[in-house]
Enzyme design. Sequence first.
Site, PDB file in Angstrom:
ATOM      1  N   GLU A  16      -2.487  -9.144   3.007  1.00 51.25           N
ATOM      2  CA  GLU A  16      -2.839  -9.660   4.337  1.00 51.25           C
ATOM      3  C   GLU A  16      -4.326  -9.536   4.632  1.00 51.25           C
ATOM      4  O   GLU A  16      -4.823 -10.116   5.611  1.00 51.25           O
ATOM      5  CB  GLU A  16      -2.014  -8.931   5.411  1.00 51.25           C
ATOM      6  CG  GLU A  16      -2.478  -7.544   5.779  1.00 51.25           C
ATOM      7  CD  GLU A  16      -2.095  -6.446   4.791  1.00 51.25           C
ATOM      8  OE1 GLU A  16      -2.359  -5.268   5.090  1.00 51.25           O
ATOM      9  OE2 GLU A  16      -1.527  -6.758   3.724  1.00 51.25           O
ATOM     10  N   CYS A  73       0.843  -1.201   0.000  1.00 49.79           N
ATOM     11  CA  CYS A  73       0.000   0.000   0.000  1.00 49.79           C
ATOM     12  C   CYS A  73       0.878   1.251   0.000  1.00 49.79           C
ATOM     13  O   CYS A  73       1.593   1.507  -0.961  1.00 49.79           O
ATOM     14  CB  CYS A  73      -0.975  -0.030   1.174  1.00 49.79           C
ATOM     15  SG  CYS A  73      -2.342   1.148   0.991  1.00 49.79           S
ATOM     16  N   HIS A 101      -3.776  -4.932  -0.354  1.00 48.78           N
ATOM     17  CA  HIS A 101      -3.362  -5.527   0.912  1.00 48.78           C
ATOM     18  C   HIS A 101      -3.459  -7.049   0.835  1.00 48.78           C
ATOM     19  O   HIS A 101      -4.544  -7.604   0.994  1.00 48.78           O
ATOM     20  CB  HIS A 101      -4.250  -5.027   2.054  1.00 48.78           C
ATOM     21  CG  HIS A 101      -4.023  -3.601   2.429  1.00 48.78           C
ATOM     22  ND1 HIS A 101      -3.091  -3.217   3.376  1.00 48.78           N
ATOM     23  CD2 HIS A 101      -4.598  -2.462   1.970  1.00 48.78           C
ATOM     24  CE1 HIS A 101      -3.110  -1.897   3.501  1.00 48.78           C
ATOM     25  NE2 HIS A 101      -4.011  -1.419   2.649  1.00 48.78           N
TER      26      HIS A 101
END
Length: 219
Positions: A194, A81, A192
């Site tokens: 994750e 990001c 992202h």
Amino acid sequence: MIKVAVLDYGIGNVRSITNALNSIGAEPILTSDSELILSADALILPGVGAFAKGMQNLKDRNLVGLIHQFVNSGKPFLGICLGMQMLLDESEEFGLNEGLGLIKGKVVKLPLKLGNEEKLPHVSWNEILPPSHGRWNNTLLESTAPSSDVYFIHSYVALPADQSDVLSHTFYGDGYFCSAVQKDNITGFQFHPEKSGVLGLKMLSEFIESTRKINYESN
């Protein structure tokens, strides 16, 4: 176990990243300590928020030169990001601000067509596509199917000067934007991983496997 330094510089929610790394069998080390960073097998630069604030925090903690030193070691490096955006030379967010200069190019506001339903920030699941056939070979997206959905939250996008550094692109607003970059041992994701479910964990697993391969070849 692969040791992954997650850069702690006072910006961004890093718990989801460390949890994801733990879940795939890596050892995350949340740190800003130079010795721990340089001795790690890989380094992740996370980040959410404003470009200028992120860069200032890196400078205040004397981490800019350390990041360059780590990258020059040839070990795998991943920006996520804001961490991807700061890889570039500069950003136009809230005035012109200097970046890390690891990838040539600049960061600009995500363009929207007048009258479109799309709004900023771009907060949604969206597709990533390879810019050319075979571009994902031997990268962290090698096992990712084109048009897979990942999770985004951002208002600014990277414009690499060299199109060969673009790893994926995504359609939103006024057209396609660069959603991932890759150059040598540097990879950057605008999205992202994750927070992108099983697919995102697979990408992080590819990051760990690439690190393990480098370690094996160097020993």
